[in-house]
Design a protein around this motif. Sequence first.
Motif, PDB file in Angstrom:
ATOM      1  N   GLU A   1      -1.534   8.789   9.557  1.00  0.00           N
ATOM      2  CA  GLU A   1      -1.767   8.719   7.944  1.00  0.00           C
ATOM      3  C   GLU A   1      -0.720   8.768   7.116  1.00  0.00           C
ATOM      4  N   TYR A   2      -0.520   8.189   5.844  1.00  0.00           N
ATOM      5  CA  TYR A   2       0.331   8.292   4.816  1.00  0.00           C
ATOM      6  C   TYR A   2      -0.135   9.380   3.938  1.00  0.00           C
ATOM      7  N   PRO A   3       0.985  10.331   3.670  1.00  0.00           N
ATOM      8  CA  PRO A   3       2.205  10.494   3.742  1.00  0.00           C
ATOM      9  C   PRO A   3       2.394  11.671   4.876  1.00  0.00           C
ATOM     10  N   SER A   4       1.212  12.156   5.298  1.00  0.00           N
ATOM     11  CA  SER A   4       1.423  13.426   6.145  1.00  0.00           C
ATOM     12  C   SER A   4       2.125  13.016   7.477  1.00  0.00           C
ATOM     13  N   ASP A   5       1.809  11.966   8.106  1.00  0.00           N
ATOM     14  CA  ASP A   5       2.645  11.385   9.370  1.00  0.00           C
ATOM     15  C   ASP A   5       3.824  10.666   9.094  1.00  0.00           C
ATOM     16  N   ALA A   6       4.186   9.960   8.263  1.00  0.00           N
ATOM     17  CA  ALA A   6       5.011   9.117   7.937  1.00  0.00           C
ATOM     18  C   ALA A   6       4.785   8.467   6.578  1.00  0.00           C
ATOM     19  N   ASP A   7       6.100   8.319   5.809  1.00  0.00           N
ATOM     20  CA  ASP A   7       6.200   7.633   4.509  1.00  0.00           C
ATOM     21  C   ASP A   7       6.962   6.553   4.368  1.00  0.00           C
ATOM     22  N   GLU A   8       7.098   5.779   5.425  1.00  0.00           N
ATOM     23  CA  GLU A   8       7.727   4.423   5.519  1.00  0.00           C
ATOM     24  C   GLU A   8       6.718   3.598   6.355  1.00  0.00           C
ATOM     25  N   SER A   9       6.655   2.182   5.931  1.00  0.00           N
ATOM     26  CA  SER A   9       5.835   1.490   6.553  1.00  0.00           C
ATOM     27  C   SER A   9       6.349   1.320   8.195  1.00  0.00           C
TER      28      SER A   9
ATOM     29  N   ARG B   1      -1.536   9.154  -3.729  1.00  0.00           N
ATOM     30  CA  ARG B   1      -2.783   8.919  -2.739  1.00  0.00           C
ATOM     31  C   ARG B   1      -2.381   8.938  -1.191  1.00  0.00           C
ATOM     32  N   ASN B   2      -3.424   9.183  -0.319  1.00  0.00           N
ATOM     33  CA  ASN B   2      -2.889   8.760   1.010  1.00  0.00           C
ATOM     34  C   ASN B   2      -3.702   7.621   1.398  1.00  0.00           C
ATOM     35  N   PHE B   3      -3.406   7.265   2.581  1.00  0.00           N
ATOM     36  CA  PHE B   3      -4.310   6.152   3.417  1.00  0.00           C
ATOM     37  C   PHE B   3      -4.012   6.048   4.752  1.00  0.00           C
ATOM     38  N   CYS B   4      -4.858   5.596   5.567  1.00  0.00           N
ATOM     39  CA  CYS B   4      -4.550   5.604   7.166  1.00  0.00           C
ATOM     40  C   CYS B   4      -4.571   3.734   7.509  1.00  0.00           C
ATOM     41  N   LEU B   5      -3.738   3.964   8.364  1.00  0.00           N
ATOM     42  CA  LEU B   5      -3.312   2.728   9.444  1.00  0.00           C
ATOM     43  C   LEU B   5      -4.073   3.054  10.730  1.00  0.00           C
ATOM     44  N   PHE B   6      -4.804   2.133  11.093  1.00  0.00           N
ATOM     45  CA  PHE B   6      -5.532   1.982  12.355  1.00  0.00           C
ATOM     46  C   PHE B   6      -4.768   0.627  13.344  1.00  0.00           C
ATOM     47  N   ILE B   7      -4.402   0.871  14.443  1.00  0.00           N
ATOM     48  CA  ILE B   7      -3.770   0.046  15.300  1.00  0.00           C
ATOM     49  C   ILE B   7      -4.801  -0.058  16.556  1.00  0.00           C
TER      50      ILE B   7
ATOM     51  N   GLU C   1       0.830  -1.066   0.120  1.00  0.00           N
ATOM     52  CA  GLU C   1       0.168   0.070   0.110  1.00  0.00           C
ATOM     53  C   GLU C   1       0.778   1.306   0.008  1.00  0.00           C
ATOM     54  N   ILE C   2       1.822   1.248   0.489  1.00  0.00           N
ATOM     55  CA  ILE C   2       3.073   2.468   0.735  1.00  0.00           C
ATOM     56  C   ILE C   2       3.328   2.522  -0.842  1.00  0.00           C
ATOM     57  N   THR C   3       3.679   1.229  -1.555  1.00  0.00           N
ATOM     58  CA  THR C   3       4.131   1.550  -2.735  1.00  0.00           C
ATOM     59  C   THR C   3       3.080   2.272  -3.744  1.00  0.00           C
ATOM     60  N   ARG C   4       2.062   1.760  -3.563  1.00  0.00           N
ATOM     61  CA  ARG C   4       0.937   2.020  -4.428  1.00  0.00           C
ATOM     62  C   ARG C   4       0.485   3.583  -4.234  1.00  0.00           C
ATOM     63  N   SER C   5       0.334   3.835  -2.985  1.00  0.00           N
ATOM     64  CA  SER C   5       0.050   5.144  -2.589  1.00  0.00           C
ATOM     65  C   SER C   5       1.175   6.147  -3.128  1.00  0.00           C
ATOM     66  N   LYS C   6       2.382   5.838  -3.036  1.00  0.00           N
ATOM     67  CA  LYS C   6       3.292   6.729  -3.637  1.00  0.00           C
ATOM     68  C   LYS C   6       3.291   6.864  -5.197  1.00  0.00           C
ATOM     69  N   ARG C   7       3.097   5.695  -5.710  1.00  0.00           N
ATOM     70  CA  ARG C   7       2.929   5.596  -7.286  1.00  0.00           C
ATOM     71  C   ARG C   7       1.818   6.742  -7.734  1.00  0.00           C
ATOM     72  N   TYR C   8       0.648   6.579  -7.199  1.00  0.00           N
ATOM     73  CA  TYR C   8      -0.347   7.190  -7.692  1.00  0.00           C
ATOM     74  C   TYR C   8      -0.735   8.728  -6.677  1.00  0.00           C
TER      75      TYR C   8
END
Length: 337
Positions: free
Chosen positions: A304-312, A208-214, A199-206
């Motif tokens: 949230e990627y990439p505003s909070d962090a851009d690595e998994s 896009r942002n995404f969220c990770l919820f733990i 998802e990091i790779t996909r979001s970087k390519r296009y």
Amino acid sequence: MRNPSEELQDKEEEIKKLKELLELYERVSKLGEEELLAAEQTLNAQETTANLARNELIEMRDRFKGIGSERKTAILEIVNDREVPLPSLANKFEEMGKKDDYFYSDFFRMIANLDLPESEAKSLWKEIYNHAEGLSKQLGRSMNFVVALLDYIYLKNRLIENPKIVDIYSFEEIILNAVIDEGTGIYNRRYFNLVLNKEITRSKRYRRNFCLFILDLDNFKKINDSKGHAFGDDILKLVAGTLMYAFRTEDISCRVGGEEFAVILPETTKDNAKVAIERFRTYLRNSSKNDFGIEVTVSGGVAEYPSDADESSKLYSLSDAKLYEAKLSGKDRITYG
């Protein structure tokens, strides 16, 4: 009436399909990270792996529920051992057949999707073993049992039109060992790591942002101690089921630890993630109270990627830190900031 050249062409096409299945078998049987990625590509999962594969994986998991884990492991070891001589294999089957009244029928149900009574399954095993011996004599070398099995069922005897021997074995091994958490039926930590990186790779390519919820269950040890581990297992299944129900089909829910879960929300901002997360928390409170007589709550953190962090690794660490912060702040809350 078909002429010999047409029959020969069909035969060649069948052999080609057989070789492709065997190549798939060899790739996924190693069950390494690279092999899993290759399996995803082979199955055309690619960008929508979780969405496309979830139902089929769980359906296959359900299909084999009646077979004990010890027996599954023994059968998979047989299928995966390409070096064992045929006489040694016959001895293994005889020993297992003596230990388990349904070993032969489970063997064919698992690797060939054939539902046979034990007596018929045992007879079929003998026929295929004799077929393997005959092939070995013709070739002047020991024939691998899986190849002989495929040749017999698919090419010679045509017991099934579209055999699922190798690919069902491959899926089942992935399900048992690498994709699905056996306790809850959702994806496990290993698959989570793969999808998060993807998802990091996909979001970087296009772009896009995404969220990770733990998230982590609150007071789960107390639940286990007071209600028993079986009750606790049911609560874990409830959480997993509620995650699947509350979030979108494209969101990937995983169990990443004992009572710790994670959700990857593609193309989602924190504001939109908050709506889904709060819906999940409400569903969980209501269903746990109605079905089990206790109110189950969770604490969690969102990054949230990439505003909070851009690595998994950084994204996970940040979400985990926010989860810890929610725990210290009194539990039953999600840290979004």
